[in-house]
Design an enzyme around this catalytic site. Structure first.
Site, PDB file in Angstrom:
ATOM      1  N   ASP A  36       0.841  -1.185   0.000  1.00  0.00           N
ATOM      2  CA  ASP A  36       0.000   0.000   0.000  1.00  0.00           C
ATOM      3  C   ASP A  36       0.888   1.251   0.000  1.00  0.00           C
ATOM      4  OD1 ASP A  36      -2.237   1.531   0.120  1.00  0.00           O
ATOM      5  OD2 ASP A  36      -2.924   0.835   2.069  1.00  0.00           O
ATOM      6  N   CYS A  75      -5.857   5.262  -3.108  1.00  0.00           N
ATOM      7  CA  CYS A  75      -6.080   3.814  -2.942  1.00  0.00           C
ATOM      8  C   CYS A  75      -7.311   3.268  -3.668  1.00  0.00           C
ATOM      9  CB  CYS A  75      -6.209   3.449  -1.471  1.00  0.00           C
ATOM     10  SG  CYS A  75      -4.732   3.819  -0.526  1.00  0.00           S
ATOM     11  N   HIS A 129      -9.907  -1.715  -1.627  1.00  0.00           N
ATOM     12  CA  HIS A 129      -9.992  -0.797  -0.502  1.00  0.00           C
ATOM     13  C   HIS A 129     -11.243  -1.193   0.290  1.00  0.00           C
ATOM     14  CE1 HIS A 129      -9.013   2.960   1.537  1.00  0.00           C
ATOM     15  NE2 HIS A 129     -10.309   3.049   1.732  1.00  0.00           N
TER      16      HIS A 129
END
Ligand SMILES: *[C@@H]1O[C@H](CO)[C@@H](O)[C@H](O)[C@H]1NC(C)=O
Ligand SMILES: *[C@@H]1O[C@H](CO)[C@@H](O)[C@H](O)[C@H]1NC(C)=O
Ligand SMILES: *[C@@H]1O[C@H](CO)[C@@H](O)[C@H](O)[C@H]1NC(C)=O
Ligand SMILES: *[C@@H]1O[C@H](CO)[C@@H](O)[C@H](O)[C@H]1NC(C)=O
Ligand SMILES: *[C@@H]1O[C@H](CO)[C@@H](O)[C@H](O)[C@H]1NC(C)=O
Length: 520
Positions: A36, A75, A129
């Site tokens: 991430d 994200c 996500h």
């Protein structure tokens, strides 16, 4: 703390059990690893500040796509775009709010494609996500055979569990911890690793697609303190100035960093900073330490992977500014925010050293590439962007990179291969950086500007234009800011060349035309 010690012993002894991986069908397994906010930082790929012995070992057997770009440096949109193989404009996702199936179309995802082809698909940690953008189910049951495993200690991600320099517990950015003193005596990525190992040790009747999504190096840098100690803060002292000629609309004020207690305490000037040099060095040190931490977990997982019959993919959702332009975090159209590594280990084409492919590619290319590597039916191309006559459920807006791997020839200098083009975008609520609305993460109804960016082998051109958030329409007549960077002498994108010379204007106009064609 005795409880933790006992737990550790049990875990360690179970790690060395026999590797049991088998599959009846003639299809390889897929281990799909995501980090991430990982902009790269891998020793074997030339980053001398990195300590990544386990990823290094994998990379040395793999293909490495060295010019891989995210479609949006945030994200949820990046992951949804990558996993559906469609641009943010097609899934109409620019933030964390919307689920494409109910908002844009019932589009097939990469893991779903594997599931529909007879695979068992599982996700551990953050592949989608979590939350609204994946319907609060991480797209289960469409993408996965079972609900996603979310580690229990994710619950503490924003809790005051970091010891400050003054000894109090706060919600800090810099958060190296003693794991045994943390809630449940563990951390999320450690839990995910244990879960992944448990899965890999099972007897598998079907081939599997395992999505393993680590939460680090995303902020806060909550990591075991021993990994911080492996990195020397003096190695990370650097000074970057804010270029004077970048348009205001390009600036992301890194609001997420400023909300952390230790950063708040620094009274950093809004919106440009800068963050003091010493603290900046500590941020970089923590970022690299987070990577070393994840590297150690990847090493643990890979011990249980049968590399004779498993495709291993390692990538990220987007990059992160580590002080370049005096900027931090993602939320921009800069190279450092958009570029990610893509590593593909193909058990049918194991390499003896890093097979570096410089072709310029995009995260939407991963879907048709991995399905080709695994030998699944070809994913059809989507009809021309934004002109869907009917809903095309299963198609790609990307292209397969499989032939690049198949035709890779070690004796030919791969560095010459710099064809290709990558498009990205970033929304803003306004021209001026602000906390409210959050110019780093505007909600759909707040978006008034869209920055479109194109990267060729030599240039990056970005145009910030008017965007209608109800009709999803662009107005190319109304430009709020433009940037042109020449990577042949300015790889850090510090010198905006817009309006510098007639010759460059011609290049700029060509790039602009290409973007207008892509995003009419
Ligand atoms: C969406 O697609 C899935 C399979 O891809 C199907 O099971 C489901 O019924 C579809 N939903 C709608 C609303 O069309
Ligand atoms: C999303 O979740 C809601 C609530 O659980 C559910 O009713 C809906 O059917 C889901 N959407 C899709 C497309 O599956
Ligand atoms: C200790 O440091 C933290 C983070 O820098 C700060 O938020 C907090 O107010 C400080 N506490 C005291 C008692 O000074
Ligand atoms: C930040 O500002 C506050 C309030 O103005 C002050 O009390 C504090 O000492 C300042 N902190 C630093 C590190 O300058
Ligand atoms: C790689 O390229 C070289 C030079 O063109 C050629 O001699 C060699 O046969 C090629 N190798 C493979 C495996 O294609």
């Amino acid at each position: 703390m005795i409880k933790c010690v006992i737990l550790l012993i049990i875990l360690t002894s179970s790690i060395y059990d026999n590797v049991v991986v088998s599959s009846e069908l003639n299809k390889p397994n897929v281990l799909f690893i995501m980090l991430d906010d990982f902009r790269s930082g891998i020793k074997a790929l030339g980053d001398d500040l990195a300590k990544t012995p386990n990823i290094d070992k994998l990379v040395e057997k793999s293909f490495y796509f060295s010019n891989m770009y995210a479609q949006q440096a945030l994200c949820a949109p990046s992951r949804n775009s990558m996993l559906t193989s469609r641009r943010p404009d097609s899934i109409m996702t620019y933030n964390f709010q919307h689920y494409w199936r109910s908002f844009a179309g019932n589009f097939t995802t990469l893991p779903q494609y594997f599931k529909d082809s007879g695979y068992r698909t599982e996700s551990i940690g953050k592949i989608f996500h979590h939350g609204s953008s994946s319907n609060k189910t991480d797209d289960y049951p469409y993408s996965w055979s079972n609900p996603t495993y979310i580690p229990s200690t994710q619950e503490y991600r924003n809790k005051p569990v970091c010891k400050s320099d003054n000894g109090t517990l706060n919600r800090n950015l810099l958060c190296a911890v003693v794991v045994d003193f943390q809630p449940e005596c563990t951390l999320p990525d450690i839990q995910s690793t244990e879960k992944a190992i448990e899965f890999l040790k099972e007897q598998h009747e079907k081939p599997y697609f395992l999505g393993l999504g680590f939460y680090k190096p995303h902020i806060p840098f909550k990591i075991p303190i021993e990994f911080l100690k492996m990195h020397n803060v003096e190695d990370f002292m650097k000074n970057h100035l804010r270029p004077f000629d970048i348009p205001l609309v390009a600036w992301n004020p890194y609001n997420d960093l400023r909300e952390r207690d230790d950063v708040k305490h620094l009274n950093i000037s809004y919106p440009f900073g800068p963050i003091p040099t010493e603290f900046a060095a500590r941020i970089r040190q923590h970022y690299y330490a987070s990577i070393t931490y994840i590297d150690s977990l990847i090493g643990r997982v890979l011990k249980f992977v049968d590399l004779t019959n498993t495709v291993v993919v390692l990538t990220s959702d987007h990059g992160w500014s580590l002080g370049e332009h005096s900027e931090w975090s993602k939320y921009s159209n800069y190279e450092v925010s958009l570029k990610v590594p893509l590593i593909i280990y193909n058990p049918k084409l194991p390499q003896t050293k890093v097979a570096k492919i410089n072709y310029i590619a995009e995260l939407i290319d991963i879907f048709p590439t991995i399905t080709d590597v695994a030998g699944l039916p070809k994913v059809p191309k989507c009809p021309n962007l934004l002109t869907y006559e009917e809903e095309k459920i299963t198609c790609t807006e990307g292209k397969s990179l499989y032939l690049k791997m198949l035709n890779y020839n070690v004796t030919i200098d791969a560095n010459k291969d710099v064809e290709g083009i990558a498009f990205s975008q970033y929304p803003r609520p306004d021209i001026y950086p602000s906390k409210l609305p959050d110019s780093d993460q505007p909600k759909l109804k707040e978006i008034k500007v869209m920055g479109y960016s194109v990267r060729t082998s030599r240039f990056r051109y970005t145009a910030w234009i008017k965007f209608n958030n109800k009709k999803f329409k662009r107005n190319w007549e109304k430009i709020f800011g433009e940037e042109l960077y020449d990577h042949s002498f300015d790889p850090d994108e510090n010198i905006n060349l817009v309006n510098r010379s007639p010759e460059l204007n011609q290049i700029k106009e060509q790039l602009k035309k290409q973007m207008m064609k892509k995003f009419p």
